[in-house]
Design an enzyme around this catalytic site. Structure first.
Site, PDB file in Angstrom:
ATOM      1  N   ASP A   1     -13.049  -3.577  15.703  1.00  0.00           N
ATOM      2  CA  ASP A   1     -12.056  -4.244  15.798  1.00  0.00           C
ATOM      3  C   ASP A   1     -12.356  -5.817  15.303  1.00  0.00           C
ATOM      4  O   ASP A   1     -11.614  -5.961  16.352  1.00  0.00           O
ATOM      5  CB  ASP A   1     -11.024  -3.776  15.344  1.00  0.00           C
ATOM      6  CG  ASP A   1      -9.662  -4.013  14.612  1.00  0.00           C
ATOM      7  OD1 ASP A   1      -9.772  -4.702  14.028  1.00  0.00           O
ATOM      8  OD2 ASP A   1      -8.249  -3.589  14.860  1.00  0.00           O
TER       9      ASP A   1
ATOM     10  N   HIS B   1      -9.184  -3.467   2.300  1.00  0.00           N
ATOM     11  CA  HIS B   1      -8.980  -2.655   3.373  1.00  0.00           C
ATOM     12  C   HIS B   1     -10.247  -1.211   2.683  1.00  0.00           C
ATOM     13  O   HIS B   1     -10.355  -0.443   3.082  1.00  0.00           O
ATOM     14  CB  HIS B   1      -8.339  -2.466   3.565  1.00  0.00           C
ATOM     15  CG  HIS B   1      -7.723  -1.882   5.754  1.00  0.00           C
ATOM     16  ND1 HIS B   1      -9.028  -1.490   5.740  1.00  0.00           N
ATOM     17  CD2 HIS B   1      -7.033  -1.552   6.096  1.00  0.00           C
ATOM     18  CE1 HIS B   1      -9.214  -0.585   6.402  1.00  0.00           C
ATOM     19  NE2 HIS B   1      -7.564  -1.069   7.332  1.00  0.00           N
TER      20      HIS B   1
ATOM     21  N   ARG C   1       0.984  -1.430   0.218  1.00  0.00           N
ATOM     22  CA  ARG C   1      -0.051  -0.144  -0.114  1.00  0.00           C
ATOM     23  C   ARG C   1       0.642   1.307   0.046  1.00  0.00           C
ATOM     24  O   ARG C   1       0.499   1.984  -0.229  1.00  0.00           O
ATOM     25  CB  ARG C   1      -1.296   0.249   1.010  1.00  0.00           C
ATOM     26  CG  ARG C   1      -0.459   0.210   2.615  1.00  0.00           C
ATOM     27  CD  ARG C   1      -0.977  -0.039   3.485  1.00  0.00           C
ATOM     28  NE  ARG C   1      -0.323   0.351   5.421  1.00  0.00           N
ATOM     29  CZ  ARG C   1      -0.954   0.953   5.843  1.00  0.00           C
ATOM     30  NH1 ARG C   1      -2.391   1.663   5.958  1.00  0.00           N
ATOM     31  NH2 ARG C   1      -0.193   1.085   7.014  1.00  0.00           N
TER      32      ARG C   1
ATOM     33  N   GLU D   1     -13.982  -5.309   4.962  1.00  0.00           N
ATOM     34  CA  GLU D   1     -12.496  -5.864   4.289  1.00  0.00           C
ATOM     35  C   GLU D   1     -12.421  -7.493   3.769  1.00  0.00           C
ATOM     36  O   GLU D   1     -12.629  -8.509   4.714  1.00  0.00           O
ATOM     37  CB  GLU D   1     -11.798  -5.292   4.799  1.00  0.00           C
ATOM     38  CG  GLU D   1     -11.362  -4.453   5.444  1.00  0.00           C
ATOM     39  CD  GLU D   1     -10.074  -4.239   6.429  1.00  0.00           C
ATOM     40  OE1 GLU D   1      -8.894  -4.661   6.523  1.00  0.00           O
ATOM     41  OE2 GLU D   1     -10.433  -3.556   7.690  1.00  0.00           O
TER      42      GLU D   1
END
Length: 280
Positions: free
Chosen positions: A197, A149, A79, A255
């Site tokens: 999360d 993501h 990324r 994701e």
């Protein structure tokens, strides 16, 4: 703001008006606008478009490591590296771009493998397809974890639900504990779950429905076993230099991922994973 004037930006426009914007920096999808519809991805106005920096929002490519679950930099290196444009074309009904990232001296210094990644993005009508492929070009087996993501844009997190997670086991990265998702809907925001999360295992090709009032996005995946649901909440968001303080209330990450069981490729083997989004 999206640096649309940069030569490192790839614009896709389908015949029906659907658009997508990609940055060669990070092989990063920045924008998705379905035909006759507003922006569906969240991109932080404080994102840095600098060498070695990850862009905040859109769809970052996590490879060859997810998060900090290993010795590499967080979410790996794909990324933050420059990708190359392989092809861009417009068909009768769609527009497609293919980007590529190969190993280099810099990647081999921290991950000693020869590889080739290809990211294909296809946009048409109300749908977006993101495909990530990896080929092992080396002489030894390699393993990796990965994720697309995806930051979905929302108007009010309190009104958002995710359907399709009931009965799945998940790892709560905040509590550092495993649990079972018992309810069919995962509610987020101040009335539900903050600081979210979670890695859901065994999602595979099970569709997820992200709903907000009248807007619904169906997300399906192939080649990815897991899914991550993430929102930093107000306290963690305030600590992110590349996010505005209220940015957490305008996004939800859903994701496609392979985390629980890393992908292993023998020399010459390849893997393909796809995440498809459809605005209903």
């Amino acid at each position: 703001m999206t640096p649309t004037a940069s030569p490192d930006i790839v614009e896709l426009v389908a015949p029906d008006g659907a658009t997508a914007t990609l940055a060669l920096h990070g092989g990063h999808l920045l924008s998705w606008r379905p035909a006759n519809s507003p922006e569906q991805l969240y991109l932080s106005p404080r994102s840095e478009y600098a060498s070695g920096k990850a862009i905040r929002g859109g769809v970052p490519v996590c490879f060859p490591q997810f998060a900090e679950r290993g010795p590499l930099p967080k979410h790996g290196f794909a990324r933050t590296l420059p990708w190359e444009l392989v092809s861009r074309e417009v068909g009768k009904e769609d527009a497609l771009a293919v980007l590529r990232l190969r190993d280099s001296d810099a990647t081999r210094a921290i991950w000693p493998h020869a590889f080739e990644l290809e990211l294909s993005v296809r946009v048409a009508g109300k749908t977006l397809d993101i495909e990530l492929a990896c080929e092992n070009n080396g002489e030894a087996a390699l393993q990796f974890t990965t994720a697309l993501h995806t930051y979905l844009r929302v108007a009010d997190l309190d009104d958002v639900s995710v359907e399709g997670l009931a009965g799945l086991r998940y790892f709560d990265s905040i509590k550092q504990a495993e649990a079972l998702q018992r309810m069919d809907l995962l509610l987020t925001g101040e009335k539900g779950v903050l600081d979210l999360d979670r890695i859901y295992f065994g999602v595979k090709e099970k569709p997820l429905l992200v709903a907000e009032n009248r807007r619904q996005v169906v997300i399906t995946q192939q080649g990815f076993d897991d899914a991550v649901i993430w929102n930093p909440g107000p306290e963690r968001c305030a600590k992110l230099a590349d996010m505005p303080p209220q940015g957490w209330s305008e996004m939800l990450c859903v994701e496609a991922a392979n985390i629980g069981r890393p992908i292993e490729l023998q020399p010459g083997d390849s893997w393909v994973g796809r995440q498809s989004l459809a605005l209903l």
